[in-house]
Design a protein around this motif. Structure first.
Motif, short mmCIF file in Angstrom:
data_model
loop_
_atom_site.label_atom_id
_atom_site.label_comp_id
_atom_site.label_asym_id
_atom_site.label_seq_id
_atom_site.Cartn_x
_atom_site.Cartn_y
_atom_site.Cartn_z
N ALA B 421 0.85 -1.14 -0.41
CA ALA B 421 -0.13 -0.36 0.21
C ALA B 421 0.80 1.56 -0.06
O ALA B 421 1.87 1.37 0.65
CB ALA B 421 -0.95 -0.40 1.22
N VAL B 426 -3.37 0.52 -2.87
CA VAL B 426 -3.00 -1.06 -2.90
C VAL B 426 -2.22 -1.63 -4.93
O VAL B 426 -3.03 -1.60 -4.95
CB VAL B 426 -3.48 -2.33 -2.39
N SER B 440 -3.94 -0.55 -9.69
CA SER B 440 -3.71 -0.63 -8.51
C SER B 440 -5.14 -0.62 -8.08
O SER B 440 -5.60 0.53 -9.24
CB SER B 440 -2.90 0.71 -7.52
N PHE B 443 -6.23 2.44 -1.77
CA PHE B 443 -6.78 2.03 -0.26
C PHE B 443 -8.24 2.21 0.05
O PHE B 443 -8.33 3.79 -0.04
CB PHE B 443 -5.79 2.86 0.67
N GLN B 445 -10.08 2.59 4.34
CA GLN B 445 -9.94 2.19 5.39
C GLN B 445 -10.67 0.54 6.07
O GLN B 445 -12.21 0.92 5.63
CB GLN B 445 -10.91 3.71 6.11
N ASP B 476 -0.13 -0.81 5.40
CA ASP B 476 -1.71 -1.26 6.42
C ASP B 476 -2.62 -2.17 4.50
O ASP B 476 -3.20 -0.39 3.80
CB ASP B 476 -1.73 -0.88 6.80
N CYS B 477 -2.34 -2.71 4.05
CA CYS B 477 -3.85 -2.78 2.95
C CYS B 477 -5.18 -2.53 2.94
O CYS B 477 -5.83 -2.55 2.28
CB CYS B 477 -3.26 -4.24 1.98
N GLY B 478 -5.23 -2.66 4.24
CA GLY B 478 -6.33 -1.84 4.64
C GLY B 478 -7.37 -3.23 4.20
O GLY B 478 -7.93 -4.29 4.02
N ILE B 480 -9.60 -4.14 1.34
CA ILE B 480 -9.85 -5.15 0.01
C ILE B 480 -10.65 -6.47 -0.36
O ILE B 480 -10.05 -7.45 0.59
CB ILE B 480 -8.11 -5.00 -0.46
#
Lengths: 241, 506
Positions: B421, B426, B440, B443, B445, B476-478, B480
């Motif tokens: 990220a 991402v 991509s 991202f 939250q 932190d790819c949060g 997805i």
């Protein structure tokens, strides 16, 4: 112009020496102790050249012995006949070691250099003085290629001569499994013959130094149409033996 | 480690070579190939197969290894240029004129064919001067001679490790031309070596005097690779895909694990194609005369048993059949092919195996069974034991066919994956040394999916040649979605595929 290829000194008759402009001689008998011709351009009243052929197979005892005696050979022959692509590099190395300049010798390429087109001939131009065309080309193809040969490289036509149809690491004449039978004697054409099932004869020429051999085409193939050429032409050598 | 170079006479053979572990494949085009009798490849489909091989890290060598006439040179050059544009890695050439015209003009490397009869250092130097970067050495060299040439550092060297041997130095044979009008130098050898000859017209000596057994270097492969040779070549562009699969698989195994037991592999290869067993050519010393297959020049197979008692030949439903009791030294299955050691032209397919009166599909070595075979048997010749040989192992054949006929990916390309990220996006990247990513996704939250679930999706590259060896998740790819991640995976795999297909492997 006439040329000839002989496999033993016994075949090197006065008639051949006198009539041929270029005579290639197998080196194997000389490596086995046959006396060398006593002159350079022997009997060379008509300006014919006597060339010693490199071994038919470019490795082994015969090749090493040939290299070791090159300086001596160069005093008895007008030049050399190359059999393999590497022979040119070898020739250059040997001439340098013996302090012989390229212009002092005549260098020919045999049919085994596989020349079938003008581009390949061009590659050998400047390296060789003459080069044989692969006899798998037919007469019109020979004619066309002769016309396209570069200046400075004389084509040689081998259509009417005996031809080596196989160079083998095997000895076709050997008995048993050891390759040490010693039955082939000392010189060239003593290896007997192979016969196919139709009875065609393929003479065997042995190399007792390495126990390998070559196979010749069935009895000289007449002129194979080669009479269609003008043998008196100065444009090419025409091999008759 | 030496490269393994496999033959491909058609696309099935190419797939068989690639999937079973070849590093390099050599093939011919529709013209100017020394194996004109093979199916060969056209310029129309060559690009597809170059991409197939390159994707899997395999180089393609195109054999343009016939001697050319003046009128053919221009089209040979054009064919080479087109193949070069399609990305082939090397051309195998015999004709000096063609080499002169291609040197420095094409991006592919030039390899001197064994038809050029390079057998000493001077030959290598001449080949180098012509622009060649590799020479396929004459098959008549010993290990020490190969070592001398390979160690000279003049250029790469290649030697044959398996397959048919010629009696003549390659490129120095005109026997076929002068006996059958078919030139071996021009791709149409009629194989007169495999015919019968007699010595000095002694009819008693009329045998296959010019027919050597096939080469197999598996028993001493370590010694061969220790010579420093660059590439090991399997002969056989006229052979079947099963042959390519079997030989490539066996040599791959032996190269990867020099201590591996190859005895079963040698038996398998003996069944696939051999002429009275195998020999070491001239590599361990001059080929002994015993390795000339005097009695028969065709495929002979693996000795697998001995006939016990009488053979009964009969016909049923217009089919020739025979039955016999056989003491087995090798396993045999229904569907296997057999022949006779004295009379290889006889034989057939095993229809029925009966062991102690009961039918079975498989019989183990050591057992004595009754066979019913569709085919013909030779007449009994006195009290001499009659040996049978296995010429087809049906179970092994089917196993080999899975490697090229089912679309399965046995050959895996190892890659690493990284999910990262950055800058609110991402990105999923796959790498085989060069990083490749698709688009991509933003991202988002939120609580991300468990790392294990992400890794599972990222590693799910089934149906592609890629095998994900490791997955790194950084930042932190949060949150997805799985569908977004799968989209990233598809795009990244696609990008890596495109790059590999268009790139000549190192």
């Amino acid at each position: 112009m006439i040329s000839a290829f002989v496999f033993s000194p016994a075949e090197l008759s006065d008639e051949i020496i006198q009539s041929a402009d270029l005579v290639h001689v197998s080196c194997i008998p000389y490596l086995l102790g046959e006396p060398l011709p006593d002159r350079k351009s022997s009997g060379n009243n008509a300006g014919s050249k006597l060339l010693l052929s490199f071994p038919f197979i470019s490795k082994g005892k015969a090749y090493r012995a040939f290299c070791e005696r090159f300086g001596e050979f160069s005093k008895h022959f007008d030049g050399f006949t190359l059999q393999n692509i590497g022979d040119y590099e070898t020739l250059c190395e040997l001439m340098k070691a013996a302090n012989i300049s390229r212009s002092d010798i005549f260098a020919a390429g045999d049919v085994s250099l596989n020349i079938t087109n003008a581009s390949t001939a061009e590659f050998w131009c400047g390296k060789l003085d003459s080069a044989a065309i692969l006899p798998e080309l037919d007469i019109p193809e020979h004619r066309a290629l002769i016309d396209r040969f570069p200046e400075g490289l004389i084509p040689e036509v081998a259509l009417g001569a005996r031809k080596i149809v196989m160079r083998s690491e095997h000895c076709f004449a050997a008995e048993g499994n050891t390759y040490k039978c010693g039955k082939c004697g000392r010189t060239g054409l003593s290896g007997g013959s192979l016969f196919d099932i139709s009875g065609k004869e393929f003479p065997v020429v042995t190399n007792p130094l390495d126990c390998n051999s070559i196979l010749l085409c069935p009895a000289p193939s007449g002129d194979s149409g080669a009479a269609a050429f003008d043998y008196s032409s100065k444009k090419a050598f025409f091999r008759v033996v | 480690m030496a490269y393994l170079l496999s033959p491909a006479g058609n696309p099935d053979c190419l797939v068989a070579g690639v999937q079973n572990g070849a590093d390099e494949i050599y093939l011919g085009l529709t013209s100017f190939s020394a194996r004109a009798g093979a199916d060969n490849f056209s310029l129309e489909n060559l690009g597809e197969w170059v991409r197939y091989a390159h994707l899997r890290g395999v180089r393609i060598h195109v054999a343009l290894n016939t001697l050319l006439k003046d009128k053919e040179l221009a089209s040979a050059v054009e064919m080479a240029r087109e193949a070069d544009r399609l990305g082939v890695d090397a051309f195998i050439l015999q004709d000096i004129g063609l080499a002169e015209k291609l040197a420095g003009v094409v991006g592919a490397k030039l390899h001197a064919s064994t038809q050029m009869t390079v057998m000493n250092l001077q030959g290598l130097k001449m080949a180098k001067a012509l622009g060649f970067s590799r020479a396929v050495l004459a098959r008549e060299l010993s290990l020490s001679e190969i070592e001398e040439l390979a160690g000279a550092g003049i250029m790469e060297t290649e030697v044959f490790c398996h397959g048919a041997l010629c009696m003549s130095y390659s490129g120095q044979c005109m026997l076929s031309f002068f006996t059958a009008g078919r030139s071996g130098n021009r791709g149409t050898c009629s194989q007169p070596c495999r015919l019968k000859y007699s010595y000095n017209n002694d009819k008693n000596s009329e045998k296959h005097l010019l027919s050597p057994a096939d080469l197999c270097t598996l028993p001493y492969l370590e010694k061969l690779t220790a010579t420093g040779v660059t590439s090991l070549k399997i002969e056989g562009r006229l052979k079947s895909p099963e042959y390519v699969a079997a030989t490539t698989r066996a040599y791959r195994k032996a190269l990867d694990d020099p201590k591996a037991d190859v005895s079963q592999d040698i038996k398998n290869l003996t069944v696939i194609f051999s002429r009275g067993g195998f020999c070491s050519g001239h590599q361990l010393g001059k080929l002994p005369k015993k390795d000339i297959t005097l009695s028969y020049a065709g495929k002979t197979g693996l000795p697998c048993g001995e006939i016990r008692g009488k053979i009964t030949q009969f016909r049923k439903n217009n089919t020739d059949l025979f039955t016999a009791n056989v003491s087995l030294s090798e396993p045999l299955s229904t569907g296997d092919g057999i022949s006779f050691s004295k009379g290889p032209e006889f034989g057939g397919i095993v229809n029925i195996i009966e062991n102690k009166g009961k039918r079975t599909k498989y019989a183990a070595p050591g057992s004595t069974v009754r066979l019913t075979v569709s085919g013909t048997a030779p007449k009994a010749s006195g009290n001499e034991p009659l040996l049978i040989c296995k010429t087809v192992d049906i179970m092994y054949t089917k196993e080999l066919q899975k490697s090229f006929a089912t679309g399965s990916e046995l050959r895996k390309v190892p890659v690493t994956a990284r999910l990262s990220a950055s800058g609110g996006l991402v990105t999923l990247t796959y790498s085989d040394g060069i990083d490749c990513a698709g688009s991509s996704v933003p991202f988002v939250q939120g609580a991300g999916a468990p790392e294990a679930a992400l890794k599972e999706i990222i590693s799910a590259t089934g149906g592609t040649p890629f095998e994900v060896k490791s997955v790194e998740i950084s930042g932190d790819c949060g949150f997805i979605t799985f569908s977004s991640l799968k989209k990233l995976r598809r795009e990244a795999v696609s990008a890596l595929t495109a790059i590999r297909e268009g790139r000549r492997p190192l």
